[in-house]
Design a protein around this motif. Structure first.
Motif, PDB file in Angstrom:
ATOM      1  N   THR B 265       9.834   2.675  14.924  1.00 22.17           N
ATOM      2  CA  THR B 265      10.361   2.196  13.804  1.00 22.17           C
ATOM      3  C   THR B 265       9.492   0.995  13.102  1.00 22.17           C
ATOM      4  O   THR B 265       9.055   0.200  13.549  1.00 22.17           O
ATOM      5  N   ILE B 266       9.075   1.567  11.544  1.00 25.45           N
ATOM      6  CA  ILE B 266       8.234   0.435  11.016  1.00 25.45           C
ATOM      7  C   ILE B 266       9.099  -0.083   9.725  1.00 25.45           C
ATOM      8  O   ILE B 266       9.847   0.454   9.078  1.00 25.45           O
ATOM      9  N   GLY B 267       9.207  -1.558  10.002  1.00 33.01           N
ATOM     10  CA  GLY B 267       9.740  -2.278   8.835  1.00 33.01           C
ATOM     11  C   GLY B 267       9.054  -2.510   7.497  1.00 33.01           C
ATOM     12  O   GLY B 267       8.008  -2.877   7.612  1.00 33.01           O
ATOM     13  N   ILE B 268       9.838  -2.464   6.639  1.00 36.29           N
ATOM     14  CA  ILE B 268       9.287  -3.010   5.073  1.00 36.29           C
ATOM     15  C   ILE B 268       9.915  -4.164   4.790  1.00 36.29           C
ATOM     16  O   ILE B 268      11.188  -3.979   4.369  1.00 36.29           O
ATOM     17  N   PRO B 269       9.253  -5.222   4.713  1.00 35.85           N
ATOM     18  CA  PRO B 269      10.272  -6.474   4.344  1.00 35.85           C
ATOM     19  C   PRO B 269      10.215  -6.623   2.805  1.00 35.85           C
ATOM     20  O   PRO B 269       9.425  -6.735   2.223  1.00 35.85           O
ATOM     21  N   ARG B 270      11.542  -6.635   2.367  1.00 33.86           N
ATOM     22  CA  ARG B 270      11.841  -6.536   1.044  1.00 33.86           C
ATOM     23  C   ARG B 270      11.367  -7.979   0.263  1.00 33.86           C
ATOM     24  O   ARG B 270      10.915  -8.030  -0.742  1.00 33.86           O
ATOM     25  N   GLU B 271      11.150  -9.154   1.142  1.00 40.42           N
ATOM     26  CA  GLU B 271      10.989 -10.166   0.428  1.00 40.42           C
ATOM     27  C   GLU B 271       9.370 -10.491  -0.004  1.00 40.42           C
ATOM     28  O   GLU B 271       9.141 -11.231  -0.733  1.00 40.42           O
ATOM     29  N   TYR B 272       8.841  -9.432   0.469  1.00 41.23           N
ATOM     30  CA  TYR B 272       7.073  -9.335   0.280  1.00 41.23           C
ATOM     31  C   TYR B 272       6.909  -8.643  -0.925  1.00 41.23           C
ATOM     32  O   TYR B 272       5.865  -8.631  -1.565  1.00 41.23           O
ATOM     33  N   LEU B 284      -0.169   1.066  -3.068  1.00 42.76           N
ATOM     34  CA  LEU B 284      -0.989   0.976  -1.563  1.00 42.76           C
ATOM     35  C   LEU B 284       0.037   0.811  -0.603  1.00 42.76           C
ATOM     36  O   LEU B 284      -0.179   1.631   0.507  1.00 42.76           O
ATOM     37  N   TRP B 285       0.926   0.203  -0.863  1.00 38.95           N
ATOM     38  CA  TRP B 285       1.869  -0.118   0.244  1.00 38.95           C
ATOM     39  C   TRP B 285       2.794   0.888   0.552  1.00 38.95           C
ATOM     40  O   TRP B 285       3.005   1.166   1.481  1.00 38.95           O
ATOM     41  N   SER B 286       3.364   1.631  -0.587  1.00 34.36           N
ATOM     42  CA  SER B 286       4.084   2.592  -0.451  1.00 34.36           C
ATOM     43  C   SER B 286       3.299   3.917  -0.047  1.00 34.36           C
ATOM     44  O   SER B 286       3.970   4.624   0.841  1.00 34.36           O
ATOM     45  N   ASP B 287       2.355   3.832  -0.300  1.00 38.99           N
ATOM     46  CA  ASP B 287       1.468   5.062   0.034  1.00 38.99           C
ATOM     47  C   ASP B 287       1.330   4.848   1.588  1.00 38.99           C
ATOM     48  O   ASP B 287       1.444   5.826   2.456  1.00 38.99           O
ATOM     49  N   GLY B 288       0.823   3.600   2.224  1.00 32.57           N
ATOM     50  CA  GLY B 288       0.834   3.234   3.576  1.00 32.57           C
ATOM     51  C   GLY B 288       1.954   3.722   4.257  1.00 32.57           C
ATOM     52  O   GLY B 288       1.940   4.389   5.323  1.00 32.57           O
ATOM     53  N   ALA B 289       3.033   3.313   3.856  1.00 30.76           N
ATOM     54  CA  ALA B 289       4.500   3.873   4.161  1.00 30.76           C
ATOM     55  C   ALA B 289       4.790   5.091   4.576  1.00 30.76           C
ATOM     56  O   ALA B 289       5.228   5.720   5.441  1.00 30.76           O
ATOM     57  N   ASP B 290       4.300   5.998   3.381  1.00 30.10           N
ATOM     58  CA  ASP B 290       4.562   7.286   3.405  1.00 30.10           C
ATOM     59  C   ASP B 290       3.442   7.883   4.517  1.00 30.10           C
ATOM     60  O   ASP B 290       3.856   8.969   5.402  1.00 30.10           O
ATOM     61  N   GLY B 456      -8.847  -0.114  -9.068  1.00 27.33           N
ATOM     62  CA  GLY B 456      -9.379   0.243 -10.049  1.00 27.33           C
ATOM     63  C   GLY B 456     -10.756   0.292 -10.212  1.00 27.33           C
ATOM     64  O   GLY B 456     -11.647   0.991 -11.375  1.00 27.33           O
ATOM     65  N   GLN B 457     -11.287  -1.172  -9.777  1.00 27.80           N
ATOM     66  CA  GLN B 457     -12.693  -1.433 -10.088  1.00 27.80           C
ATOM     67  C   GLN B 457     -13.413  -1.272  -9.126  1.00 27.80           C
ATOM     68  O   GLN B 457     -14.527  -1.634  -8.808  1.00 27.80           O
ATOM     69  N   GLY B 458     -13.102  -0.302  -8.008  1.00 28.44           N
ATOM     70  CA  GLY B 458     -13.898   0.093  -6.944  1.00 28.44           C
ATOM     71  C   GLY B 458     -13.838  -1.060  -5.571  1.00 28.44           C
ATOM     72  O   GLY B 458     -14.681  -0.813  -4.897  1.00 28.44           O
ATOM     73  N   LEU B 459     -13.048  -1.831  -5.911  1.00 28.70           N
ATOM     74  CA  LEU B 459     -12.857  -2.827  -4.735  1.00 28.70           C
ATOM     75  C   LEU B 459     -11.959  -2.366  -3.546  1.00 28.70           C
ATOM     76  O   LEU B 459     -10.827  -1.851  -3.816  1.00 28.70           O
ATOM     77  N   PRO B 460     -12.055  -2.872  -2.285  1.00 29.91           N
ATOM     78  CA  PRO B 460     -11.469  -2.377  -1.068  1.00 29.91           C
ATOM     79  C   PRO B 460     -10.064  -3.153  -1.208  1.00 29.91           C
ATOM     80  O   PRO B 460      -9.889  -4.348  -1.553  1.00 29.91           O
ATOM     81  N   LEU B 461      -8.928  -2.356  -0.926  1.00 26.63           N
ATOM     82  CA  LEU B 461      -7.616  -3.304  -0.682  1.00 26.63           C
ATOM     83  C   LEU B 461      -7.171  -2.644   0.875  1.00 26.63           C
ATOM     84  O   LEU B 461      -7.568  -1.674   1.237  1.00 26.63           O
ATOM     85  N   GLY B 462      -6.531  -3.822   1.251  1.00 29.85           N
ATOM     86  CA  GLY B 462      -5.957  -3.513   2.819  1.00 29.85           C
ATOM     87  C   GLY B 462      -4.623  -3.773   2.893  1.00 29.85           C
ATOM     88  O   GLY B 462      -3.999  -4.383   2.359  1.00 29.85           O
ATOM     89  N   LEU B 463      -4.204  -3.226   3.945  1.00 24.53           N
ATOM     90  CA  LEU B 463      -2.572  -3.309   4.246  1.00 24.53           C
ATOM     91  C   LEU B 463      -2.662  -3.960   5.670  1.00 24.53           C
ATOM     92  O   LEU B 463      -3.479  -3.859   6.533  1.00 24.53           O
ATOM     93  N   GLN B 464      -1.561  -4.742   6.003  1.00 22.54           N
ATOM     94  CA  GLN B 464      -1.465  -5.409   7.287  1.00 22.54           C
ATOM     95  C   GLN B 464      -0.171  -4.737   8.141  1.00 22.54           C
ATOM     96  O   GLN B 464       0.805  -4.448   7.599  1.00 22.54           O
ATOM     97  N   VAL B 465      -0.489  -4.737   9.075  1.00 22.44           N
ATOM     98  CA  VAL B 465       0.476  -4.301  10.379  1.00 22.44           C
ATOM     99  C   VAL B 465       0.875  -5.518  11.308  1.00 22.44           C
ATOM    100  O   VAL B 465      -0.019  -6.112  11.741  1.00 22.44           O
ATOM    101  N   ILE B 466       1.962  -5.883  11.177  1.00 23.51           N
ATOM    102  CA  ILE B 466       2.392  -7.038  12.091  1.00 23.51           C
ATOM    103  C   ILE B 466       3.252  -6.401  13.534  1.00 23.51           C
ATOM    104  O   ILE B 466       4.115  -5.568  13.046  1.00 23.51           O
ATOM    105  N   GLY B 467       2.826  -6.838  14.393  1.00 18.60           N
ATOM    106  CA  GLY B 467       3.323  -6.510  15.505  1.00 18.60           C
ATOM    107  C   GLY B 467       4.277  -7.583  16.390  1.00 18.60           C
ATOM    108  O   GLY B 467       4.380  -8.535  15.969  1.00 18.60           O
ATOM    109  N   ARG B 468       4.987  -6.982  17.357  1.00 17.71           N
ATOM    110  CA  ARG B 468       5.709  -7.924  18.141  1.00 17.71           C
ATOM    111  C   ARG B 468       4.838  -8.663  19.049  1.00 17.71           C
ATOM    112  O   ARG B 468       3.821  -8.636  19.640  1.00 17.71           O
TER     113      ARG B 468
END
Lengths: 95, 496
Positions: B265-272, B284-290, B456-468
């Motif tokens: 179960t992966i949580g998506i925090p709405r306050e973020y 990026l975030w919704s693609d990651g969730a998908d 759009g300018q060719g720069l990397p973007l990252g997602l974060q996974v937070i664990g227990r």
């Protein structure tokens, strides 16, 4: 709560950082920007909430009360800006 | 011999060493050559080629005898914050000019014991205070990435900016970083690399120059999730010299990378979902969730209601702890001492030394910390912040108790920005860089950033996974699944 120049000078003194007189207005302004940001915390209801003291709930470990280290005078003084005769040297402390 | 050995990942190099396809001396020479040609990035600030070659030769001998520990022969860079015996280290500060530690930090000792080869020390923001590596006494570290069709210099992020730039530019196979409010994860995201902030207590803080003791954690900065798993295993472990170090066994993190997250179960925090969040970050975030959903995870909406208070809490607690930690820089025991005028006493020595030795941001934070701890304000600021910190931690405990295994969030509010671009901004603007990362430090949790796309300018973007807490293995496995699904392979074009 707003920080004036006198308070800014007092904070600098407490932090033992020399700040020139003419830099105080800008410093006071920066403090006010940061403290204004921090003020948001007053909105939170913290009634009955304990302040966090330990990130992980664990008792600090105890160790045996014994000497495990020492005799490192040269290593301890090696980086001192002014070391003399086995001591750290500092300017006059007593008036 | 293979070409461009410096471009290998830790895992690839380790396997090549074990097969005997390369030697550690060859790997190390390749990295040293890359470092020599990388002056424009200003990533390595103290180079240690003699130590590197000596360790590489020793590693090759160990490999020959079949006695090869986890990092045997792998060349890495070390953030300037770690004390390494006999090698200059000054935490990016003028006040530690000329300081040569007489001892070795536990983490760098663990890495050396695991056979790692130290190439040198890496640039960073002064005392790890900054989000752009622009507060360093060594000058700015520069991001190897550039916007497409634009040669403006970009920040590699901070405070572990030199580490991130060095890994992204293949100057080393991996590097150490430290993370107090996002200082591993934000630069990793800005450079298309992987950065892990472990659970508080997983890596010993002993011998690492302290910024804020209740928040600081060391972690790996690498080219892949697998590499982070390998390196974290080598860095971690109980240390009696750090009373907050956890007495827990270190799991085989690499062995846990199955990529199988079915039923998690992966949580998506709405306050973020911040107001004014760029559409690219949102996508990026919704693609990651998908991607995680496609891999079999269950995606749930969660609430962390105190999120908006994390930055103000941090900007009370971190300066408070820093003001106390920085008290030791007094011009007596190590580093810089100001030249004194006739009749100056010890107070003038302290005040002049600290005014000359500390840069602007460090002075500002030391003073804010002094203020919030001073008589009359301690309860209003410091204690209140500690209480809100309890609530922030409770938010996470609640969602984990409800069955959430890990949380997916953006790593940063934007891609890397230009060096100097934030010069006239209010300090609070710069602090907003930490908005997605700082909650993790306050709650003592593990977090990892993984590059998953380009803007759009060719720069990397990252997602974060937070664990227990203590579940870095499971967290890394979710990050591994994300990495595989995202298939991020872009590298910066060499211009330096």
């Amino acid at each position: 709560m707003s920080i004036d120049q006198t308070t800014a000078a007092r904070i600098a003194k407490l932090a033992r950082i020399k700040v020139e007189e003419d830099a105080l207005p800008e410093l006071a302004e920066e403090f006010n920007a940061i403290l204004g940001f921090i003020e948001q915390l007053n909105e939170v209801d913290v009634e009955g909430v304990e302040p966090m003291t330990s990130v992980t709930p664990q008792r600090l470990k105890q160790r045996a009360d014994e000497v495990t280290d020492g005799n490192q005078q040269a290593a301890i003084l090696a980086n001192a800006p002014d070391a003399r005769e086995g001591f750290f040297a500092v300017p006059k402390v007593m008036e | 011999m293979m070409d461009e050995l410096n471009k290998l990942s830790l895992a690839e190099a380790r396997d090549a060493l074990k097969r005997g396809d390369v030697t550690s001396v060859e790997l190390t020479e390749s990295c040293l050559g890359a470092i020599e040609g990388s002056g424009a990035l200003n990533a390595f600030v103290h180079k240690t080629p003699e130590i590197a070659m000596e360790r590489a030769r020793a590693a090759d001998e160990r490999l020959q005898t079949g006695d090869a520990p986890a990092m045997c022969g792998l060349p890495i860079g070390i953030k300037d914050l770690f004390c390494t015996k006999g090698v200059p280290g000054q935490a990016g500060s003028r006040i530690l000019q000329g300081f040569v530690p007489e001892y070795e930090s536990t983490v760098t000792q663990n890495l050396a014991d695991a056979g790692a080869v130290m190439l040198g020390k890496l640039n960073m923001d002064e005392f790890a205070m900054g989000s752009s590596n622009e507060t360093s006494v060594y000058g700015n570290a520069v991001n190897p990435w550039r916007r497409s069709g634009d040669d403006a210099q970009l920040t590699p992020g901070g405070s572990s900016g030199g580490s991130a730039a060095a890994v992204a530019a293949d100057l080393c196979l991996a590097a150490t970083g430290t993370d107090t409010g996002g200082s591993i994860r934000q630069p990793a995201a800005f450079t298309g690399t992987v950065g892990v902030k472990p659970t508080y207590g997983r890596c010993s803080r002993w011998g690492i120059v302290a910024f804020a003791c209740s928040l600081d954690q060391a972690g790996p900065m690498t080219k892949s999730v697998r590499d982070s798993a390998i390196m974290l295993g080598a860095m971690a472990g109980h240390d009696p010299k750090d009373s907050t170090s956890a007495d827990l066994a270190v799991p085989d993190f690499e062995g846990m990378l199955t990529g199988d997250i079915k039923g998690k179960t992966i949580g998506i925090p709405r306050e973020y979902r911040m107001e004014g969040m760029p559409a690219e970050i949102e996508k990026l975030w919704s693609d990651g969730a998908d991607m995680l959903r496609d891999a079999g995870a269950k995606i749930v909406d969660i609430s962390l209601p105190h999120t908006k208070y994390a930055l103000p809490v941090y900007y009370v607690l971190a300066p408070a702890e820093a003001s106390s930690n920085l008290a030791r820089y007094d011009g007596v025991r190590y580093g810089h001492r100001a030249k004194l005028a006739q009749g100056d006493g010890i107070n003038e020595m302290y005040e002049k030394t600290r005014a000359e030795g500390f840069g602007h941001e460090v002075q500002r934070r030391a003073m804010i910390g002094t203020y919030v701890l001073s008589a009359g304000f301690y309860d209003a600021y410091y204690n209140r912040a500690r209480k809100v910190r309890t609530l922030i931690k409770r938010d996470f405990e609640t969602v984990f108790a409800d069955g959430v295994d890990a949380i997916l969030a953006p790593a940063t509010p934007s891609a890397a920005f230009g060096l100097g671009e934030m010069k006239d901004a209010d300090p609070v603007q710069m602090y907003l860089n930490d908005v997605f990362t700082v909650t993790v430090n306050l709650a003592g949790l593990p977090g990892v950033t993984v590059p998953t796309g380009l803007d759009g300018q060719g720069l990397p973007l990252g997602l974060q996974v937070i664990g227990r807490p203590w579940e870095e293995g499971e967290m890394l496995n979710a990050a591994f699944a994300l990495e595989r699904a995202a298939g991020f392979v872009a590298k910066p074009e060499k211009w330096w």
